[in-house]
Design a protein around this motif. Structure first.
Motif, PDB file in Angstrom:
ATOM      1  N   ARG A  11       0.859  -1.178   0.000  1.00 21.26           N
ATOM      2  CA  ARG A  11       0.000   0.000   0.000  1.00 21.26           C
ATOM      3  C   ARG A  11       0.896   1.228   0.000  1.00 21.26           C
ATOM      4  O   ARG A  11       1.706   1.416   0.900  1.00 21.26           O
ATOM      5  N   LEU A  12       0.756   2.067  -1.040  1.00 17.22           N
ATOM      6  CA  LEU A  12       1.573   3.259  -1.179  1.00 17.22           C
ATOM      7  C   LEU A  12       0.838   4.478  -0.645  1.00 17.22           C
ATOM      8  O   LEU A  12      -0.383   4.479  -0.501  1.00 17.22           O
ATOM      9  N   ASP A  13       1.604   5.533  -0.373  1.00 18.17           N
ATOM     10  CA  ASP A  13       1.004   6.759   0.149  1.00 18.17           C
ATOM     11  C   ASP A  13       0.445   7.664  -0.934  1.00 18.17           C
ATOM     12  O   ASP A  13      -0.063   8.743  -0.647  1.00 18.17           O
ATOM     13  N   SER A  14       0.544   7.238  -2.193  1.00 19.73           N
ATOM     14  CA  SER A  14       0.028   8.008  -3.328  1.00 19.73           C
ATOM     15  C   SER A  14      -0.259   7.030  -4.462  1.00 19.73           C
ATOM     16  O   SER A  14       0.091   5.849  -4.366  1.00 19.73           O
ATOM     17  N   PRO A  15      -0.906   7.481  -5.552  1.00 19.56           N
ATOM     18  CA  PRO A  15      -1.243   6.565  -6.631  1.00 19.56           C
ATOM     19  C   PRO A  15      -0.039   5.806  -7.174  1.00 19.56           C
ATOM     20  O   PRO A  15       1.076   6.331  -7.266  1.00 19.56           O
ATOM     21  N   ALA A  16      -0.286   4.550  -7.533  1.00 18.14           N
ATOM     22  CA  ALA A  16       0.767   3.684  -8.072  1.00 18.14           C
ATOM     23  C   ALA A  16       0.945   3.973  -9.558  1.00 18.14           C
ATOM     24  O   ALA A  16       0.385   3.284 -10.421  1.00 18.14           O
ATOM     25  N   THR A  17       1.712   5.002  -9.852  1.00 12.76           N
ATOM     26  CA  THR A  17       1.971   5.378 -11.244  1.00 12.76           C
ATOM     27  C   THR A  17       2.941   4.386 -11.877  1.00 12.76           C
ATOM     28  O   THR A  17       3.663   3.660 -11.168  1.00 12.76           O
ATOM     29  N   PRO A  18       3.002   4.334 -13.207  1.00 14.04           N
ATOM     30  CA  PRO A  18       3.969   3.428 -13.854  1.00 14.04           C
ATOM     31  C   PRO A  18       5.407   3.684 -13.417  1.00 14.04           C
ATOM     32  O   PRO A  18       6.193   2.743 -13.276  1.00 14.04           O
ATOM     33  N   ALA A  19       5.769   4.951 -13.177  1.00 15.04           N
ATOM     34  CA  ALA A  19       7.136   5.264 -12.750  1.00 15.04           C
ATOM     35  C   ALA A  19       7.425   4.662 -11.371  1.00 15.04           C
ATOM     36  O   ALA A  19       8.521   4.118 -11.129  1.00 15.04           O
ATOM     37  N   ARG A  20       6.457   4.738 -10.470  1.00 12.05           N
ATOM     38  CA  ARG A  20       6.654   4.195  -9.123  1.00 12.05           C
ATOM     39  C   ARG A  20       6.727   2.672  -9.171  1.00 12.05           C
ATOM     40  O   ARG A  20       7.497   2.049  -8.435  1.00 12.05           O
ATOM     41  N   VAL A  21       5.919   2.071 -10.011  1.00 16.50           N
ATOM     42  CA  VAL A  21       5.951   0.615 -10.153  1.00 16.50           C
ATOM     43  C   VAL A  21       7.301   0.172 -10.712  1.00 16.50           C
ATOM     44  O   VAL A  21       7.901  -0.813 -10.237  1.00 16.50           O
ATOM     45  N   ASP A  22       7.815   0.892 -11.701  1.00 15.33           N
ATOM     46  CA  ASP A  22       9.131   0.566 -12.260  1.00 15.33           C
ATOM     47  C   ASP A  22      10.224   0.721 -11.212  1.00 15.33           C
ATOM     48  O   ASP A  22      11.186  -0.076 -11.166  1.00 15.33           O
ATOM     49  N   SER A  23      10.113   1.736 -10.369  1.00 14.50           N
ATOM     50  CA  SER A  23      11.099   1.945  -9.311  1.00 14.50           C
ATOM     51  C   SER A  23      11.099   0.788  -8.320  1.00 14.50           C
ATOM     52  O   SER A  23      12.160   0.298  -7.904  1.00 14.50           O
TER      53      SER A  23
END
Length: 306
Positions: free
Chosen positions: A134-146
């Protein structure tokens, strides 16, 4: 007969057979037509609002969710990579919760599909180990790649996906259905307009001579139009109440049928107080539309007639 008497006959009364327009309470077909249109509009509007609620609920639940799957055929290697990935992800920036989904939970999820029973072992099956993030903000493609890059060295068999991505086709289908509901409401509004126009024109043609006499004796176009507005308002009000009641019953029945499914997304589609207030406004909008249509139709016809 003077102008006031003629204008009185133009307005008519509940017990006057010489009235220009039939009393909507005396069996006119218009209230029934409007009732059908309002009932269908209520059902279409409720469907659109329920779909909006379901999409919003699902999006809110999944917007910050990420699932990590450790796909390995060897149970020991699968568990080792899952533990290593979990240790890394617990300290990753923006991760507020990281949980290794227990095997008992996976067994319960797979039971309806694999036919397993309590006590059966399915460890030898290539079932991925799951880590719920569970992330503190939307799971954007950049965050998923990170996140994927962060655990690549300790869990090469890991697959990282945003939970909302799984429901993208569902969200698209819901959006299409919402547009379809909006289009149906627009068509029903056009049907209401067409019914009122036909009714008003038929009354104008039937009582053309009376209208001409009233006009020559001093009756104005707005005065004549108000008679038609009154009848249209009564028709729409009676039909609107019947249509609202019928549509509400259908909504309640459908709601109970869908709630019996026990699905989380279906539960999120329940109509709230604001939704019901919007639905109650539909008959009022129907009355306003009928009155405006009758007025414009009569005034336009009178300008050509007289």
């Amino acid at each position: 007969m003077n102008a006031s008497a003629l204008f009185g006959s133009l307005k008519g009364s509940p017990g006057d057979d010489s009235a220009l327009l039939p009393d909507p309470r005396m069996g006119s077909p218009m209230p029934w037509v409007i009732a059908i249109v309002i009932a269908l509009t209520v059902i279409a509007a409720a469907s659109g609002l329920a779909l909006r609620n379901a999409a919003a609920r699902a999006d809110a639940d999944l917007v910050g969710g990420v699932t990590v799957q450790i796909v390995s055929a060897a149970p020991a290697d699968r568990n080792r990579q899952a533990d290593a990935a979990l240790a890394v992800l617990q300290h990753a920036p923006g991760v507020i919760e990281a949980r290794h989904v227990a095997q008992t939970e996976l067994d319960a999820l797979l039971e309806p599909w694999l036919g397993t029973r309590p006590g059966d072992t399915i460890d030898d099956l290539p079932i991925p180990a799951l880590i719920d993030l569970r992330l503190d903000s939307p799971a954007t493609p950049a965050r998923v790649d990170s996140l994927r890059a962060r655990i690549a060295s300790v869990a090469p068999a890991a697959r990282v996906d945003a939970q909302s991505g799984w429901l993208t086709p569902v969200f698209r289908a819901i959006g299409t259905l919402q547009w379809l509901a909006g289009g149906l409401i627009a068509l029903l509004a056009l049907a209401t307009i067409a019914a009122v126009v036909l009714s008003a024109r038929n009354a104008l043609v039937t009582h053309r001579q009376t209208i001409e006499i009233v006009h020559m004796l001093g009756g104005t176009d707005p005065q004549i139009a108000r008679v038609f507005q009154r009848t249209a308002a009564m028709d729409a009000a009676i039909g609107g109440m019947v249509g609202l009641f019928t549509g509400a019953i259908a909504i309640v029945i459908l709601g109970r049928q869908f709630s019996a499914l026990g699905s989380g997304m279906v539960a999120g589609a329940a109509l709230g107080l604001t939704d019901w207030l919007l639905i109650v406004l539909i008959p009022l909008a129907g009355v306003a539309l009928a009155v405006l249509t009758a007025r414009l139709t009569v005034l336009s016809a009178l300008r050509r007639m007289l």
